[in-house]
Write a protein that holds these residues in place. Structure first.
Motif, PDB file in Angstrom:
ATOM      1  N   GLN A 109       0.814  -1.208   0.000  1.00 10.30           N
ATOM      2  CA  GLN A 109       0.000   0.000   0.000  1.00 10.30           C
ATOM      3  C   GLN A 109       0.850   1.261   0.000  1.00 10.30           C
ATOM      4  O   GLN A 109       0.599   2.203  -0.766  1.00 10.30           O
ATOM      5  N   GLU A 110       1.876   1.299   0.857  1.00  7.49           N
ATOM      6  CA  GLU A 110       2.715   2.496   0.930  1.00  7.49           C
ATOM      7  C   GLU A 110       3.424   2.751  -0.381  1.00  7.49           C
ATOM      8  O   GLU A 110       3.516   3.895  -0.848  1.00  7.49           O
ATOM      9  N   ALA A 113       0.958   4.038  -3.189  1.00  4.84           N
ATOM     10  CA  ALA A 113       0.600   5.441  -3.004  1.00  4.84           C
ATOM     11  C   ALA A 113       1.787   6.359  -3.297  1.00  4.84           C
ATOM     12  O   ALA A 113       1.637   7.410  -3.934  1.00  4.84           O
ATOM     13  N   ARG A 114       2.978   5.954  -2.849  1.00  2.00           N
ATOM     14  CA  ARG A 114       4.168   6.790  -3.058  1.00  2.00           C
ATOM     15  C   ARG A 114       4.485   6.925  -4.538  1.00  2.00           C
ATOM     16  O   ARG A 114       4.759   8.030  -5.031  1.00  2.00           O
ATOM     17  N   LYS A 117       1.790   9.119  -6.403  1.00  2.00           N
ATOM     18  CA  LYS A 117       1.931  10.555  -6.139  1.00  2.00           C
ATOM     19  C   LYS A 117       3.191  11.121  -6.791  1.00  2.00           C
ATOM     20  O   LYS A 117       3.191  12.237  -7.313  1.00  2.00           O
ATOM     21  N   TYR A 134      -5.184   0.159  -3.892  1.00  2.00           N
ATOM     22  CA  TYR A 134      -5.360   1.151  -2.832  1.00  2.00           C
ATOM     23  C   TYR A 134      -5.607   2.541  -3.419  1.00  2.00           C
ATOM     24  O   TYR A 134      -5.035   3.538  -2.977  1.00  2.00           O
ATOM     25  N   ASP A 136      -7.885   4.703  -3.218  1.00  2.00           N
ATOM     26  CA  ASP A 136      -8.430   5.778  -2.379  1.00  2.00           C
ATOM     27  C   ASP A 136      -7.334   6.645  -1.766  1.00  2.00           C
ATOM     28  O   ASP A 136      -7.600   7.758  -1.318  1.00  2.00           O
ATOM     29  N   ASP A 137      -6.081   6.151  -1.761  1.00  2.00           N
ATOM     30  CA  ASP A 137      -4.983   6.910  -1.169  1.00  2.00           C
ATOM     31  C   ASP A 137      -4.526   8.072  -2.048  1.00  2.00           C
ATOM     32  O   ASP A 137      -3.808   8.950  -1.569  1.00  2.00           O
ATOM     33  N   TYR A 138      -4.912   8.069  -3.317  1.00  2.00           N
ATOM     34  CA  TYR A 138      -4.357   9.101  -4.207  1.00  2.00           C
ATOM     35  C   TYR A 138      -5.291   9.583  -5.314  1.00  2.00           C
ATOM     36  O   TYR A 138      -5.004  10.589  -5.965  1.00  2.00           O
TER      37      TYR A 138
END
Length: 344
Positions: A109-110, A113-114, A117, A134, A136-138
Motif C-alpha cells: 500500500q505504501e 501510493a508513493r 503521487k 489502494y 483511495d490513497d491518491y
C-alpha cells in the motif's frame, strides 16, 4: 546531509552529492525504477526533499511542456497477465513518441501510493494503473490536479476515474454455469484480492450461478488466494482436506488455477478425472500448461491498447469527462474440466 534549502536551482547532481551516491542511482530513484536498495532509495529521497529538488520534467510541465513519458504502475512482474497487458500498452505507444516507465508496487500500500503521487508530480504526462488495490490513497489528488490517468481491471465506484474493465460478473457466471452443466454440485471458488472490483464481481457471478440452479452456497468453499499462486496452493489443500471436498474449483485468475493444479498433482489427484479446474484470464501459459487450462478469456492485449488510447486522449484534453469502458469475456474450453468423478 544538507539542511533544507528549498532552492529552485537544485539539480540532480546536488542530490547525488548530498546523498553520497552516483548521479545514475539518483536518476533511477527519482524516476521510480526498481533494483535500487530500499535504504539507498530512502537516502536519496530524503536528500531531494531536504534540498527542495524539483524534477526537470515537472518544471517543463509547469511551463506547459511535456515529458513524453507514460507511467505504467503494475502489482508484480511474475504474471503473464501483466506482460500481455503491458504488450498492448507498448504496441499502442510504439508510433506516438511516448516512452514507458514501469513501476512495480508488489501489492504494498505504501509503495503504490508513493509511486502514484511521485509520478503525478511531474515524472510523466499520464499514468496507467494496472489492477491498483489502494486507489483511495491518491485518486482525489489526481482528480483535483486534473492529472490524466486510466485504471485497468479496477473500477471506481464514484465514477471519478476513466477505467477499462471486462464483464467479470458474466465471466464468472459462465465459468460456474459450465461446471454445473458438466454435473458438478460442490464447486469451490478461490477468490481474488478482496479490495479489487474484479474479485468482488467474480464472486458475485459465481454465487449467482449457484443460486440459479438452487445449489447451496457454502462459506467453507470460498477462500481468497489473493490472486497469487503460492496462496492458492494452500487454499486448494484446505479444500481437499474438507470432509466433503469439492469436485470442481473455479479460480478467479489463471495464476491461482495453476496453483490449484499444482496442489492436486502433489496429491496424485487426476485432472480432470478426479477434479475439474477452471481459471480466468487466458494468459499464454494456459494454452501450454499440462493439462491445458480451461478458462475465461479476457482480452488482455486489447485492454492495454484501449487504456493507452484513452490515456492519450486525456493527455490532449485533461478536462475530458471520465469514461468507463467494459470489454467482453469468453469461455475457452480445454482439458481441465470433465464430469464429476464417480467411484465404483
Amino acid at each position: 546531509m544538507a539542511k533544507q534549502k528549498k532552492s529552485q536551482n537544485v539539480t540532480i547532481i546536488d542530490v547525488a552529492r548530498d546523498s553520497g551516491v552516483s548521479y545514475s542511482t539518483v536518476s533511477r530513484v527519482l524516476n521510480g525504477y526498481e533494483f535500487v536498495k530500499e535504504s539507498t532509495r530512502e537516502k536519496v529521497l530524503a536528500s531531494a526533499k531536504a534540498l527542495g529538488y524539483v524534477a526537470n520534467q515537472q518544471a517543463r510541465s509547469l511551463a506547459g511542456g511535456h515529458t513524453n513519458i507514460i507511467g505504467l504502475l503494475v502489482p508484480t512482474l511474475d504474471m503473464g497477465y501483466v506482460a500481455t497487458i503491458a504488450t498492448g500498452v507498448d504496441e499502442a505507444l510504439s508510433k506516438t513518441g511516448y516512452d514507458i516507465v514501469l513501476y512495480t508496487t508488489h501489492r504494498q500500500q505504501e509503495k503504490e501510493a508513493r509511486y502514484a503521487k511521485m509520478i503525478a508530480n511531474g515524472l510523466s504526462d499520464g499514468l496507467l494503473l494496472l489492477a491498483p488495490a489502494y486507489m483511495d490513497d491518491y485518486v482525489d489528488m489526481f482528480v483535483g490536479n486534473q492529472f490524466p490517468y486510466v485504471m485497468i481491471d479496477q473500477e471506481d465506484p464514484q465514477h471519478r476515474s476513466s477505467t477499462i474493465a471486462v464483464t467479470n460478473w458474466q465471466g464468472a457466471y459462465d465459468a460456474t454455469q459450465y461446471l454445473i452443466s458438466l454435473g458438478h454440485q460442490r464447486i469451490a471458488h478461490i477468490a481474488g484480492l478482496e479490495s479489487m472490483s474484479s474479485a468482488q464481481q467474480r464472486l458475485a457471478g459465481y454465487r449467482a450461478a449457484l443460486a440459479e440452479h438452487t445449489i447451496a452456497y457454502h462459506e467453507e468453499l470460498v477462500v481468497s488466494g489473493e490472486y497469487k499462486q503460492k496462496e492458492s496452493v494452500q487454499v486448494t489443500h484446505h479444500f481437499l482436506d474438507l470432509d466433503t471436498p469439492p469436485t470442481a474449483i473455479f479460480a478467479a485468475n489463471d495464476t491461482m488455477a495453476f496453483g490449484a493444479i499444482e496442489a492436486a498433482m502433489s496429491r496424485d489427484i487426476g485432472i480432470p478425472e478426479q477434479l475439474s479446474i477452471i481459471g480466468f484470464d487466458d494468459v499464454a501459459q494456459a494454452m501450454y500448461s499440462y493439462p491445458k487450462l480451461t478458462t475465461i478469456r479476457q482480452p488482455l492485449d486489447q485492454m492495454g491498447r484501449t487504456a493507452t488510447r484513452l490515456l492519450l486522449s486525456l493527455i490532449e484534453n485533461p478536462k475530458q469527462k471520465s469514461q468507463q469502458i467494459t470489454l467482453g469475456t469468453q469461455l475457452i474450453q480445454r482439458d481441465t474440466c470433465a464430469p464429476p468423478y464417480r467411484q465404483s
